[in-house]
Design a protein around this motif. Structure first.
Motif, PDB file in Angstrom:
ATOM      1  N   MET A   1       0.825  -1.212   0.000  1.00 61.24           N
ATOM      2  CA  MET A   1       0.000   0.000   0.000  1.00 61.24           C
ATOM      3  C   MET A   1       0.858   1.261   0.000  1.00 61.24           C
ATOM      4  O   MET A   1       0.341   2.351  -0.159  1.00 61.24           O
ATOM      5  CB  MET A   1      -0.916   0.004   1.214  1.00 61.24           C
TER       6      MET A   1
ATOM      7  N   PRO B   1       2.684   4.005  -1.491  1.00 65.21           N
ATOM      8  CA  PRO B   1       2.705   4.493  -2.863  1.00 65.21           C
ATOM      9  C   PRO B   1       4.143   4.513  -3.416  1.00 65.21           C
ATOM     10  O   PRO B   1       5.058   4.947  -2.718  1.00 65.21           O
ATOM     11  CB  PRO B   1       2.159   5.909  -2.743  1.00 65.21           C
TER      12      PRO B   1
ATOM     13  N   VAL C   1      -5.338   3.844  -6.950  1.00 63.24           N
ATOM     14  CA  VAL C   1      -4.859   5.091  -6.361  1.00 63.24           C
ATOM     15  C   VAL C   1      -3.438   5.395  -6.847  1.00 63.24           C
ATOM     16  O   VAL C   1      -3.018   6.546  -6.899  1.00 63.24           O
ATOM     17  CB  VAL C   1      -4.953   5.032  -4.809  1.00 63.24           C
ATOM     18  N   ASN C   2      -2.707   4.379  -7.261  1.00 66.85           N
ATOM     19  CA  ASN C   2      -1.348   4.565  -7.775  1.00 66.85           C
ATOM     20  C   ASN C   2      -1.284   4.783  -9.285  1.00 66.85           C
ATOM     21  O   ASN C   2      -0.196   4.769  -9.860  1.00 66.85           O
ATOM     22  CB  ASN C   2      -0.494   3.346  -7.430  1.00 66.85           C
TER      23      ASN C   2
ATOM     24  N   THR D   1      -2.576   7.415   2.938  1.00 68.65           N
ATOM     25  CA  THR D   1      -2.840   6.032   2.554  1.00 68.65           C
ATOM     26  C   THR D   1      -2.937   5.156   3.794  1.00 68.65           C
ATOM     27  O   THR D   1      -3.781   4.258   3.870  1.00 68.65           O
ATOM     28  CB  THR D   1      -1.714   5.502   1.644  1.00 68.65           C
TER      29      THR D   1
END
Lengths: 263, 291
Positions: free
Chosen positions: A104, A106, B223-224, B272
């Motif tokens: 998760m 990024p 989201v990436n 996140t």
């Protein structure tokens, strides 16, 4: 009736792919025409142009980055998932949580240091840098997936192996591996898909020497103007390995994509 | 359990754990450090420690807020539409009919196409203003051509994203449908429940786990999103369609502003983590971790 609706919807949904394949068999003039041309004499010129345009080294780099990282992922994930599923210790769920939390994270949050560190280690534009990064990208998913397959192995099998005096390696290799082989294949397939299609790391960390197929596709677009038919042929070639593998292993895909959460 | 036995059990885990710690956590510590520096590669005097001022700058940067909003729009929009379409496709596929295998194969293909290839396919072949397939189609019903990627960049990117992610949702929902017992469905029918009633009160609750899982895993990846934005609109026009990954990339590799980009990265990680902690609770419930 419902069957017709299903077929029509599926064909509409699939039509962009069909269009890409059709375009790849056209001459450039027919590819960029308006209104679009549906009937034409197919040609293999575009595929010849792509293959003679030095695509080989990009495919070789992608094959190395994908193949080696997948092997490494499996080699690291199998013992790890064995440890967290069949012989769990305290804090196992913390470990699992840690693994998935890295997925998760990024990528953009770590790309600057990776770029700087790779520069100082002189491994920019080096395919082995991608191997390391793709391994870390896929490892958490693989641990979760393999764990779910190991959890399904009946306890009696392990007890029997222990009674026979089999050690860790022998139990893992001779007893467990054959039982989780389909799961192993699903895990490897998912790793292959994500590594083969990865673009961000490849864009930033590679240049001419170690660039992979996605980078090659982008270079086709920018270097010498827009050759739509040729770009389509390159896209078809670039996607083909994963599409074929995915078609063959449709059933395993679900299990893999859900990290083994559902059967 | 003796401590020697404990270590023997942990040993197979260590290579994976150490590898992951080194490759993912060390770069992140560097990111934290960079985020406290005023460091732009274009300025010769090098970097100097500035504390939290990068963070202060970010929150007064309207482009950053716009990119954050776009990240939310892309993620929520893609996951929502892909899930709705995925449910429809899964319901249509959960029957036996001629050519079912072929239809399923056609429907999962967009997920397998290389994202770079599908981004190029959408922006050039389909959405192109002069020879794109979509403008020809809407032209048939008399709608004048639209320059999709520059007039409606967010819609354009969403179309490509939803197309790519629908098969993923469909596969998950389909496996949920196939796991439900036929007895319950028959019982509902015997009780006189219609199709819609059966779907809402029997099928949907049963699918809940699968839908949650699809939403969570989809969101982690969407989201990436970078490929579609880089290739379809380059974040433009201006920064109208940039999401956070793309904006951070721009600041770091086109603006060479290492400190700012790092601070944005840290903010994204914190955001996140907040969302992920909530999400992981759901995942853990779905996964039923046995200790």
């Amino acid at each position: 009736m419902l069957t017709t609706v299903t077929w029509v919807l599926a064909l509409i949904f699939f039509s962009p792919v069909l269009w890409m394949v059709l375009t790849s068999f056209k001459q450039e003039s027919a590819a960029a025409s308006s209104p679009p041309v549906f009937f034409f004499a197919p040609t293999l010129d575009q595929y010849r142009a792509v293959l003679s345009g030095g695509a080989g080294s990009y495919f070789a780099n992608s094959a190395i980055a994908t193949g080696v990282s997948t092997i490494l992922v499996i080699a690291l994930a199998v013992p790890a998932s064995y440890a967290v599923s069949i012989r769990p210790v305290k804090k196992t769920s913390d470990v699992l949580f840690f693994f998935i939390s890295t997925r998760m994270l990024p990528v953009v949050a770590v790309i600057m240091p990776i770029y700087v560190i790779a520069g100082q280690l002189k491994v920019l534009d080096n395919v082995w840098t991608l191997v390391v990064l793709y391994t870390s990208m896929n490892l958490p998913i693989a641990v979760w997936m393999m764990r779910s397959f190991f959890l399904e192995v009946p306890g009696e099998v392990l007890e029997a192996a222990q009674m026979d005096g089999a050690g860790l390696m022998k139990t893992l290799w001779r007893v467990l591996m054959p039982m989780v082989a389909p799961g192993l294949a699903a895990t490897a397939l998912i790793c292959v898909i994500f590594a083969w299609n990865e673009f961000f790391f490849a864009l930033i960390l590679t240049a001419g020497k170690s660039a992979t197929v996605p980078v090659f596709l982008v270079s086709q677009m920018t270097s010498e103007g827009l050759f739509l038919a040729q770009l389509s042929a390159a896209s078809v070639l670039a996607s083909l390995p994963v599409v074929l593998a995915g078609w063959v292993a449709q059933k395993q895909l679900v299990r893999g994509l859900s990290m083994g959460a559902v059967k | 359990m003796s401590s020697a036995e404990g270590w023997r059990r942990r040993l197979p885990l260590l290579p994976a754990l150490i590898f992951t710690l080194i490759v993912t956590q060390i770069p992140f510590l560097f990111t934290l450090w960079y985020s406290l520096q005023n460091w732009n590669l274009l300025r010769p005097q090098g970097n100097k420690f500035v504390g939290l001022s990068n963070y202060v700058d970010i929150f007064s940067d309207s482009t950053f807020r716009g990119a954050a909003l776009n990240s939310v729009i892309f993620t929520v929009g893609c996951v929502l539409f892909a899930m709705l379409l995925g449910i429809v496709f899964a319901l249509l596929l959960d029957r036996s009919f001629p050519g079912r295998g072929i239809v399923r194969t056609l429907l999962i293909t967009p997920f397998l196409i290389m994202p770079v290839a599908s981004s190029l396919l959408w922006s050039i072949s389909i959405l192109n203003p002069s020879y794109g397939l979509l403008n020809w189609l809407i032209g048939l019903v008399g709608i004048p051509p639209v320059d999709w990627t520059s007039q409606h960049p967010i819609v354009s990117i969403l179309m490509a994203l939803v197309w790519q992610w629908t098969p993923f949702m469909m596969l998950l929902v389909l496996s949920g449908l196939q796991a439900q017992s036929k007895d319950v469905l028959e019982a509902a029918q015997v009780d006189g429940a219609g199709w819609w009633r059966t779907f809402v009160s029997v099928t949907l609750p049963q699918l809940r786990r699968y839908i949650e899982l699809g939403v969570l895993l989809g969101a982690i990846y969407v989201v990436n999103t970078f490929d579609q934005i880089y290739l379809m609109t380059a974040g433009g026009p201006g920064t109208a369609s940039a999401n956070l990954p793309f904006y951070i990339y721009q600041r770091a590799f086109l603006g060479f502003d290492v400190g700012q980009a790092a601070a944005m990265g840290v903010v994204v990680v914190i955001a996140t983590m907040v969302v992920a902690t909530l999400a992981l609770r759901l995942i853990f419930r779905s996964f039923d971790v046995k200790d």
